[in-house]
Design a protein around this motif. Sequence first.
Motif, short mmCIF file in Angstrom:
data_model
loop_
_atom_site.label_atom_id
_atom_site.label_comp_id
_atom_site.label_asym_id
_atom_site.label_seq_id
_atom_site.Cartn_x
_atom_site.Cartn_y
_atom_site.Cartn_z
N ALA A 75 -7.26 -51.62 -9.00
CA ALA A 75 -6.24 -51.86 -10.02
C ALA A 75 -6.03 -50.68 -10.94
O ALA A 75 -5.03 -50.63 -11.66
CB ALA A 75 -6.62 -53.10 -10.83
N SER A 76 -6.95 -49.71 -10.97
CA SER A 76 -6.79 -48.49 -11.77
C SER A 76 -7.73 -47.44 -11.22
O SER A 76 -8.65 -47.74 -10.44
CB SER A 76 -7.10 -48.75 -13.25
OG SER A 76 -8.49 -48.97 -13.43
N GLY A 77 -7.52 -46.20 -11.66
CA GLY A 77 -8.43 -45.14 -11.26
C GLY A 77 -9.84 -45.38 -11.74
O GLY A 77 -10.82 -45.13 -11.02
N SER A 196 -6.91 -41.23 -9.33
CA SER A 196 -6.06 -42.07 -10.15
C SER A 196 -4.71 -42.03 -9.47
O SER A 196 -3.94 -41.07 -9.62
CB SER A 196 -5.96 -41.54 -11.58
OG SER A 196 -4.98 -42.29 -12.28
N THR A 198 -2.21 -43.55 -10.08
CA THR A 198 -1.17 -43.61 -11.11
C THR A 198 -0.41 -42.29 -11.21
O THR A 198 0.78 -42.29 -11.56
CB THR A 198 -1.85 -43.88 -12.48
OG1 THR A 198 -2.72 -45.00 -12.36
CG2 THR A 198 -0.83 -44.09 -13.57
N ILE A 208 0.03 -48.39 -12.03
CA ILE A 208 -1.36 -47.99 -12.28
C ILE A 208 -2.20 -48.42 -11.08
O ILE A 208 -2.10 -49.55 -10.61
CB ILE A 208 -1.89 -48.62 -13.58
CG1 ILE A 208 -1.16 -48.03 -14.79
CG2 ILE A 208 -3.40 -48.42 -13.71
CD1 ILE A 208 -1.58 -48.62 -16.11
N GLY A 209 -3.01 -47.49 -10.59
CA GLY A 209 -3.85 -47.82 -9.45
C GLY A 209 -4.88 -46.74 -9.21
O GLY A 209 -4.82 -45.65 -9.79
N GLY A 210 -5.86 -47.03 -8.36
CA GLY A 210 -6.90 -46.07 -8.01
C GLY A 210 -7.33 -46.26 -6.57
O GLY A 210 -7.18 -47.36 -6.01
N LEU A 234 -5.98 -53.93 -6.18
CA LEU A 234 -4.61 -53.53 -6.43
C LEU A 234 -3.68 -54.63 -5.95
O LEU A 234 -3.82 -55.16 -4.84
CB LEU A 234 -4.30 -52.23 -5.68
CG LEU A 234 -2.98 -51.56 -6.03
CD1 LEU A 234 -3.00 -50.99 -7.44
CD2 LEU A 234 -2.66 -50.46 -5.02
N GLU A 238 2.18 -53.24 -6.71
CA GLU A 238 1.69 -51.91 -7.04
C GLU A 238 1.39 -51.12 -5.76
O GLU A 238 1.66 -49.91 -5.68
CB GLU A 238 0.45 -52.00 -7.93
CG GLU A 238 0.74 -52.26 -9.39
CD GLU A 238 1.30 -53.65 -9.68
OE1 GLU A 238 1.09 -54.57 -8.86
OE2 GLU A 238 1.95 -53.82 -10.72
N SER A 327 -0.96 -39.51 -19.63
CA SER A 327 -0.78 -39.52 -18.18
C SER A 327 -0.16 -38.21 -17.70
O SER A 327 0.05 -37.26 -18.47
CB SER A 327 0.02 -40.72 -17.70
OG SER A 327 -0.20 -40.94 -16.32
#
Length: 381
Positions: A75-77, A196, A198, A208-210, A234, A238, A327
């Motif tokens: 869901a994020s870096g 990241s 993102t 936003i993702g990782g 994720l 996304e 960012s």
Amino acid sequence: MTDGFATRAIHAGQTPDPVTGSIVPPIHQTSTFLQDGVGNLREGYEYGRSGNPTRTALEVQVAALELGAHASAFASGLAAEDALLRAVLAPGDRVVLGDDAYGGTHRLLARIHVPAGIVLDTVDLTDEAAVTEAFSTPVQLLWLETPTNPLMKIVDIEALAARAHAAGATVVVDNTFASPALQQPLTLGADVVVHSATKYLGGHSDVIGGVVVTSDDRIAEQVAFLQFAAGAVLAPMEAFLLTRGIKTLAVRMRQHSANATAIAEQLLAHPSIERVFYPGLPDHPGHEVAARQMRGFGGMVSVAVRGGRAEALRLAEGTRLFSLAESLGGVESLIGHPDSMTHASVRGTPLAVPENVVRFSVGIEELDDLQADIAEALDRI
């Protein structure tokens, strides 16, 4: 024969829909999947946390770009980094982290993993004496960025990976700044790559993702288990947005690099700028290593402004096309003051960023417009 990078970016994991023939695979916006009998799953999917075809497509795509065997999307870096750290470390293990790393990575290690028993040392990985001292004590994990955030230090991945492996350490490279379009750390000896997503992978500042990528089956299995068990997965939309962004990664990175090179040269010539941090400049101390291990020098440029904090803030707040925002890596240009923004969490630590540093994420707008914007802002310092 392996397809070229831009071809993989467009086609890896992107099989047209077998039912309708849709060239773009559909977004599987669902939380659960029909079973044909108890435990009789269609293509192995049962619940959105354990797997989703849209997320799988992205994972296949990113693994192909990094020339890795496995990828897991989060869901994020930072969620990706946290899962990796939990997968490979045990209490008492020692982590060596570059001293110019992303502030969020340092915060994650120092404030969450150190209290859980991890030992953290920050080291200037471009300093031979410091590296020698760091490896004089057992190391379980070496975590490096190259180029670093925000001072754009360049680390020789191949040389450090060999040294770390000789010491029995796992090597992780945060490849967010370069992206796989410019650098593929697994081919240089790294065990794991984190992103990241993102930033440059998505490329449009709308997701936003990782991602964690590796060819180590054991690490991949542990990371995938944590992805499922802890659940920081994720979402399908996304994953779709990242997949769409990645398809233009090759061409975007060429333009980011071209614009950033020209802007670095512009900044270098201005009397208000004390120093320019950009590996594409021939006098950058890491230029030769960057030229050897990268296919371009990227879209990130940092500068030290003459005077100090007040002058740096005037530059950061004085542009029109470079939007003042955190960012990086989007098609639009951004500007920031790391000490106040992205790296505020590391004030007072070895990773603290000088107050007179300003960071540019150079977008893909018309170069003349970007240069005029910077020139006007510099005149107002």
